[in-house]
Write a protein that holds these residues in place. Structure first.
Motif, short mmCIF file in Angstrom:
data_model
loop_
_atom_site.label_atom_id
_atom_site.label_comp_id
_atom_site.label_asym_id
_atom_site.label_seq_id
_atom_site.Cartn_x
_atom_site.Cartn_y
_atom_site.Cartn_z
N ARG A 30 0.84 -1.20 0.00
CA ARG A 30 0.00 0.00 0.00
C ARG A 30 0.87 1.25 0.00
NH1 ARG A 30 -2.85 -1.10 5.79
NH2 ARG A 30 -1.03 -1.97 6.78
N TYR A 58 -7.68 6.08 6.86
CA TYR A 58 -7.07 5.26 5.81
C TYR A 58 -6.18 4.14 6.35
CZ TYR A 58 -8.86 8.73 2.61
OH TYR A 58 -9.70 9.55 1.90
N GLN A 61 -5.51 1.23 4.20
CA GLN A 61 -5.03 1.49 2.84
C GLN A 61 -3.72 2.27 2.79
OE1 GLN A 61 -8.85 3.50 2.40
NE2 GLN A 61 -9.10 2.40 0.47
N HIS A 141 -6.19 9.24 -3.28
CA HIS A 141 -7.31 8.63 -4.02
C HIS A 141 -6.88 8.24 -5.44
CE1 HIS A 141 -10.84 8.96 -1.35
NE2 HIS A 141 -10.09 9.89 -0.77
N LEU A 144 -4.80 5.04 -5.08
CA LEU A 144 -5.65 3.91 -4.76
C LEU A 144 -6.49 3.48 -5.97
CD1 LEU A 144 -6.79 4.94 -1.16
CD2 LEU A 144 -5.10 3.18 -1.78
N LYS A 148 -6.39 -0.16 -7.83
CA LYS A 148 -7.61 -0.95 -8.06
C LYS A 148 -7.73 -1.33 -9.53
CE LYS A 148 -12.54 -0.84 -7.12
NZ LYS A 148 -13.66 -0.06 -6.62
#
Length: 156
Positions: A30, A58, A61, A141, A144, A148
């Motif tokens: 992460r 967070y 994450q 964001h 992340l 994803k």
């Protein structure tokens, strides 16, 4: 540091508070936020509740590591650093940098300063001052989302 440079080794701390971590432990799973602060920095203390909220929001994450970078002789007392870290709810690992070894590796001169690395340990965002964490959150964001998308690509 310049964008996309690799995270420096987290070696040669004067001492660690809460827990010692290595760069290798932080990379691969992460993103990581490394924030520089000092006990004599009013802006740092004022920003700490917001940083703690960000850290907790967070926690699944994002890795968070604090670096105490003394600005004067008065900042060198490790016991006072530990007390203030506890008073401000800093539960993340804290690298005490009394000799500015990590600050030099980061080419960092300011507190507070925030360095956001992606999961591969590449610097993606850097900011200084107490202007809030909204820009940092926006960059997190993006990282992340990329993670994803890459994960989804390999699963299909």
């Amino acid at each position: 540091m310049k964008l996309n440079e690799k995270m420096p080794e987290l070696a040669n701390a004067t001492e660690w508070v809460n827990q010692e971590v290595t760069r290798d432990e932080l990379i691969g799973v992460r993103p990581t936020l490394i924030h520089f602060w000092a006990i004599s920095c009013h802006i740092c203390k004022k920003a700490m509740p917001e940083l703690n909220k960000f850290r907790d929001q967070y926690k699944q994450q994002l890795n968070v590591v604090g670096v105490h970078m003394p600005r004067s002789e008065n900042d060198l007392d490790i016991e006072i650093v530990k007390l203030i870290a506890k008073d401000y709810g800093m539960t993340q690992p804290i690298y005490i940098d009394n000799e500015h070894r990590l600050a030099d590796a980061f080419e960092n001169m300011y507190v507070p300063s925030y360095y956001l690395f992606d999961e591969n340990g590449r610097l993606r965002h850097m900011q200084t001052g107490g202007s809030g964490l909204h820009l940092l959150e926006k960059q997190l964001h993006l990282i992340l989302k990329e993670m994803k998308e890459i994960s989804s690509f390999y699963k299909s």
